[in-house]
Design a protein around this motif. Sequence first.
Motif, PDB file in Angstrom:
ATOM      1  N   PRO A   1      -7.902  -3.994   0.111  1.00  0.00           N
ATOM      2  CA  PRO A   1      -7.737  -2.550   0.298  1.00  0.00           C
ATOM      3  C   PRO A   1      -7.242  -1.841  -0.963  1.00  0.00           C
ATOM      4  CG  PRO A   1      -5.833  -3.693   1.163  1.00  0.00           C
ATOM      5  CD  PRO A   1      -6.755  -4.758   0.625  1.00  0.00           C
TER       6      PRO A   1
ATOM      7  N   ILE B   1      -7.752   4.597   2.898  1.00  0.00           N
ATOM      8  CA  ILE B   1      -7.809   3.223   2.412  1.00  0.00           C
ATOM      9  C   ILE B   1      -9.273   2.815   2.316  1.00  0.00           C
ATOM     10  CG2 ILE B   1      -7.154   0.825   2.767  1.00  0.00           C
ATOM     11  CD1 ILE B   1      -4.829   1.747   4.430  1.00  0.00           C
TER      12      ILE B   1
ATOM     13  N   VAL C   1      -5.874   2.203  -2.096  1.00  0.00           N
ATOM     14  CA  VAL C   1      -5.503   3.528  -1.607  1.00  0.00           C
ATOM     15  C   VAL C   1      -6.160   4.609  -2.456  1.00  0.00           C
ATOM     16  CG1 VAL C   1      -3.601   5.139  -1.220  1.00  0.00           C
ATOM     17  CG2 VAL C   1      -3.302   2.704  -0.711  1.00  0.00           C
TER      18      VAL C   1
ATOM     19  N   LEU D   1       0.807  -1.219   0.000  1.00  0.00           N
ATOM     20  CA  LEU D   1       0.000   0.000   0.000  1.00  0.00           C
ATOM     21  C   LEU D   1       0.845   1.276   0.000  1.00  0.00           C
ATOM     22  CD1 LEU D   1      -2.765  -1.097   2.537  1.00  0.00           C
ATOM     23  CD2 LEU D   1      -2.915  -1.044   0.045  1.00  0.00           C
TER      24      LEU D   1
END
Length: 299
Positions: free
Chosen positions: A83, A90, A85, A39
């Motif tokens: 998830p 998030i 971004v 992430l």
Amino acid sequence: MINSSNFVKKSKKAINDELRRNFVLASSDDTFKKLCNRLKLDEEILMKYTSKLMDSSSELKNCSKCKGLGYCKNTVKGHVYFPTVTKDFIEFSYKSCKYYKESTKKNNTTFFETSKMLMSASLSDLINEKERTIIIKYIKDFLTKKVKNEPVKGLYLSGSFGSGKSYILSALLNELSNKGFKCVNINYPLLLNKLKAAFNDYNYNEVLEEIMTSDILLIDDIGAENNSVWARDEVLGTILQYRMDCDLTTFFTSNFTIDQLENELSETNKGSDQIKARRIIERIKYLTIEEKLISKNKR
């Protein structure tokens, strides 16, 4: 008198300390750590989502060991909680997996008296057990050759009751259907009952025509029918003669080997006829290779 400003600061610090402890603890898990690294966000942001990231990493672990849609352990079958971004936030959503995507492809198979379980059978759900090694190898070789339009014979799959014969070949037909082949899957004993009831109906010839001319045909559970001269010579004989003449791929499943099936087909309510039974068997042998599947009952 309590300073409210200091109290709020201390409360925020306590919350942040708790979030950090939970995040550090969760980071001891390799899958969680890799997910966070992917992430590319500061720890200050990541730790606010620790609980959801743990859920996501848990589902990713399930996916890494999954053998097919039927084995899915995630909250939403065929999906993973993942998830994404967006700026410094998030967002979590359910992403479909490859097995789910395969299952939603258009099935071009026509089913006659086939169970719902076989209609949705998928190769991705097959377990490569020792007893199935030869069959799985055949399927891989068959698919490679068929999509290249290379000559390849169908399969006559005999074996014990409940060993998974019908599921395996139905899964193969569904895969071929997804690749654009026109497939027909019939439960032979039940189909005969339907055809007999509709003998004087216009649908009779239409059904027989579709079965005879399909690119791929599975005749499931042959030998389990109440054999008669009509069933053997008028129905089965007609179907197999056409498919042999046109070299159309045909599969069979049966509790009988081909040699045993010959004995079954020779006996009808009008007596014994070895010659006509042999004609049927010769057509089956022309269209297929024979394999046996001896396995424990999967039902």
